[in-house]
Motif scaffolding. Structure first.
Motif, PDB file in Angstrom:
ATOM      1  N   GLY A 412      80.376 -18.170  53.960  1.00 45.00           N
ATOM      2  CA  GLY A 412      80.911 -17.711  52.694  1.00 45.00           C
ATOM      3  C   GLY A 412      81.113 -18.872  51.738  1.00 45.00           C
ATOM      4  N   GLY A 413      81.687 -18.577  50.590  1.00 42.99           N
ATOM      5  CA  GLY A 413      81.967 -19.619  49.616  1.00 42.99           C
ATOM      6  C   GLY A 413      80.758 -19.933  48.750  1.00 42.99           C
ATOM      7  N   THR A 414      80.793 -21.085  48.129  1.00 44.68           N
ATOM      8  CA  THR A 414      79.728 -21.522  47.229  1.00 44.68           C
ATOM      9  C   THR A 414      79.288 -22.915  47.620  1.00 44.68           C
ATOM     10  OG1 THR A 414      79.131 -21.796  44.893  1.00 44.68           O
ATOM     11  CG2 THR A 414      81.310 -22.552  45.552  1.00 44.68           C
ATOM     12  N   ASP A 415      78.152 -23.341  47.058  1.00 45.99           N
ATOM     13  CA  ASP A 415      77.673 -24.665  47.425  1.00 45.99           C
ATOM     14  C   ASP A 415      78.438 -25.741  46.650  1.00 45.99           C
ATOM     15  OD1 ASP A 415      75.762 -25.637  44.980  1.00 45.99           O
ATOM     16  OD2 ASP A 415      75.634 -23.466  45.270  1.00 45.99           O
ATOM     17  N   LEU A 416      78.539 -26.911  47.253  1.00 48.50           N
ATOM     18  CA  LEU A 416      79.314 -28.010  46.679  1.00 48.50           C
ATOM     19  C   LEU A 416      78.736 -28.464  45.346  1.00 48.50           C
ATOM     20  CD1 LEU A 416      81.597 -30.088  46.937  1.00 48.50           C
ATOM     21  CD2 LEU A 416      80.049 -31.520  48.290  1.00 48.50           C
TER      22      LEU A 416
END
Length: 693
Positions: A412-416
């Motif tokens: 999950g989340g987004t890329d750095l």
């Protein structure tokens, strides 16, 4: 001096209660710090024996100093009521954690075992036996990040060595040898009311570890039923959960020996065994805080042994054959990036809405290289076994009718990279907790003989980043193959992603391309500077552009690591040297703000500042034209590119502009008339030769 804190409804915040006392969340009126305030229960105020036990606990904790033992701040008496203030742990007890979230993963269980065994080593060395070690007496400093445990409630402690603490022994109430403690976690000798020694605590820790792995103790029922089971001859070793790995089974079985003569003799021996167990499983070694040198500086020995995932004991993963195209199992959502071993896509499993995977579609040249493919399959097998929570572990590798792909769950989340584009520059003190997790994960992989992780910001996923990077969780894409294991493939198939930390010069030198310390330094530069490190910096220190927010010393360290003018260093060592140069140190565990804080002064000499190494020969081999794909079809006539369908995710300005491709909605089944997959066709069009520096 203290004010008990109230909840939103105006009631005192009760942290816990026992037979003789209650513990509240309180605030020091002058220092404005949060503490756990323990107060003797009203009904026992006049009981001399209880008052003595209360004082005993305070004196015991005051004599101990260890990161995994809750500290004593104050002791006093007001209006005849005794109280003492100790370190507040905001994560609650392990008993509460398991009740709310279930059993702990193996890695976290072993980490807690290492921490508490270190605390027991400290207590036993000082001459105390805890006598009531259990999950409710082990607190977590926070629910975020890796577990950091604190041992509390020394109310039943007694001297472990006759005469070792004479003044303390004089304070003991006349309990004699009668049973005191919690039956569910008590040792057989404790239930039999026999004289106890330090091995009693080791048994209780073993019971606690069983509870953490299974979510319950091996026995239940009344105290009499528990005692009957505990005192019979049946061995706990035969009842251990079947899914425990052998190194941990051996340690846990020895802790739970009913005859104390068969247990570890000391907490120090147990601590050593747990560290060996952690290394064998590819986990991190724990620091021995009773050794003064270990408390001052981290050692490289913290990371697992080099043979933690011995490749001679792991068989390469077999490629599963699927007599259907890739699109028979996945709807291709988007192409995200590429690696020299292939292309990465996001795919949604057909018939399982919401089940999203990362598909690494292998380059046909890799499938032709028998040696490289065997190494690739071996690393897949190792990654399936490793327990590094920050790493995206592969689930399978499948050869479809049209493509061969490695399948992993999408985090999950987004890329750095997206986060950094929004944030701009990030202060090192804010990024330090995230960088520490990344460094630790990379070092664990490298120590296990694996190629490491991909440290391009676009390939690092972060979750819960709303509060900034200081509390974000991270997931890393592993590197499936080292450049040194397939140097020609790497040179011929250099990634187009200019956000990658793998520069052209590094690909020309496999030793540099596989140096995770150099990749990590480039990532740190990108995070703190808000821009990529110039490629010229990898060729010579003169090409390095200093980061305004860092000191001269830190910039010098980064410049030398990126230009590889130092000996190979672990990612953790690079980070520690820069944090030390900036005067940034970890906060006291449990602090409510960032994980690091500024301290006055800084390092002036870095162990990384060693004489420059001789430059590596970076002259690449002559590039050859790409072969057409030979996955499962005859050589096709190239017509138009047919990649797995998806719009291409926008990337930063590329080094070489490639002709745009408009993929169709679906990838049709392979046939002799169809064109080559885009995995190799893009490279046919580029035919680039890497110019030597």
């Amino acid at each position: 001096n203290f004010e008990v804190m109230n909840d939103p409804e105006g009631r005192p915040v009760l942290l816990g209660k026992g037979t003789f006392g209650r513990t509240y969340q309180a605030r020091h009126c002058f220092l404005d710090t949060v503490v756990a305030l323990k107060i003797i229960t009203e009904r026992y105020v006049a009981d001399a024996a209880v008052r003595q036990r209360f004082l005993t606990e305070a004196r015991a904790v005051a004599k101990l100093s260890h990161p995994h033992i809750a500290r004593l701040y104050d002791f006093g008496e007001m209006d005849g009521v005794l109280h003492y203030a100790m370190e507040y742990c905001g994560g609650g007890s392990l008993a509460d954690y398991v009740a709310n979230k279930g059993p702990l993963p193996l890695r976290q269980t072993i980490e807690i075992a290492q921490q508490i065994s270190g605390a027991l080593k400290c207590a036993h060395t000082a001459g105390f036996i805890h006598r009531d070690l259990k999950p409710s007496n082990i607190m977590l400093t926070t629910l975020d990040g890796p577990p950091f445990a604190k041992l509390i409630d020394f109310g039943l402690v007694q001297p472990s060595v006759p005469g070792a603490t004479r003044s303390f022994a004089d304070d003991q109430s006349a309990d004699g040898a009668r049973f005191l403690g919690t039956p569910l976690f008590a040792s057989p000798e404790q239930l039999r009311e026999e004289p106890m020694d330090v091995r009693t605590d080791l048994f209780s820790l073993g019971m606690t570890l069983w509870f953490l792995t299974e979510g319950r103790a091996p026995e239940g029922g009344s105290s009499a039923e528990i005692a009957a089971s505990r005192l019979n001859r049946e061995s706990y070793a035969a009842r251990l959960p079947a899914n425990l790995p052998l190194p941990f089974r051996d340690v846990l079985g020895r802790l739970l020996e009913k005859d104390r003569k068969n247990r570890f003799a000391t907490a120090a021996e147990m601590f050593t065994a747990l560290n060996a167990c952690a290394a064998a499983l590819g986990f991190r070694r724990a620091r021995d805080y009773t050794d003064p040198a270990a408390a001052i500086e981290w050692e490289d020995a913290e990371t697992p042994d080099k043979d933690a995932l011995d490749s001679t004991k792991v068989e390469p993963t077999e490629i599963e054959q699927v007599n259907a195209p890739l699109t028979s199992e996945f709807n291709i959502v988007t192409r995200i990036n590429e690696d020299f071993t292939g292309l990465n896509y996001v795919g949604e499993a057909i018939g399982a809405k919401g089940a999203v995977s990362i598909l690494h579609v292998l380059h046909p040249m890799l499938l032709e290289d028998e040696s490289a493919l065997k190494s690739f399959r071996l690393h897949i097998a190792q990654l399936m076994r490793v327990d590094v929570v920050e790493i995206m572990r592969p689930k399978a590798i499948k050869r479809y009718a049209d493509y061969t792909a490695v399948i992993s769950d999408k985090p999950g989340g987004t890329d750095l990279l997206s986060v950094l584009r929004t944030e701009g520059t990030v202060r090192l003190i804010d990024a330090a907790p995230l960088l520490e997790k990344i460094a630790d994960a990379c070092d664990q992989l490298s120590a296990g003989g694996l190629p490491g992780a991909q440290l391009a910001p676009g390939r690092i996923f972060v979750e819960s980043a709303n509060d900034g990077l200081s509390k974000a969780q991270v997931r890393l894409c592993p590197r499936y193959l080292a450049v040194s294991e397939a140097p020609e493939l790497a040179r011929m198939n250099e990634p187009e992603d200019v956000s990658s930390t793998m520069t052209t010069d590094m690909l020309g030198d496999p030793g540099r391309a596989d140096n995770m310390g150099e990749h990590f330094a480039a990532l740190l530069y990108r995070v703190v500077a808000g821009r990529n490190c110039p490629v010229a910096a990898s060729l010579a220190g003169q090409g390095y552009v200093a980061v305004p927010g860092l000191s001269e010393q830190s910039n010098r360290i980064l410049s030398m690591v990126i230009a590889r003018q130092v000996e190979d260093s672990s990612c953790g060592k690079v980070l520690r040297e820069i944090l030390n140069a900036e005067g940034i140190v970890p906060r006291v565990p449990g602090h409510s703000s960032e994980g690091f804080t500024q301290r006055p002064g800084s390092s002036t000499v870095s162990p990384l500042a060693t004489p420059p190494a001789a430059p590596a020969d970076s002259t690449p081999a002559k590039a050859r034209p790409w072969k057409p794909p030979t996955v499962s079809t005859p050589t096709p006539v190239v017509a138009k590119p047919v990649p797995p369908p998806v719009p291409v995710t926008p990337l930063p300005t590329p080094v070489v502009t490639m002709p745009p491709a408009s993929p169709p909605a679906q990838v049709p089944a392979a046939s002799p008339k169809e064109p080559a997959p885009v995995v190799s066709e893009v490279k046919v069009e580029s035919r680039r030769v890497i110019e030597p520096p």
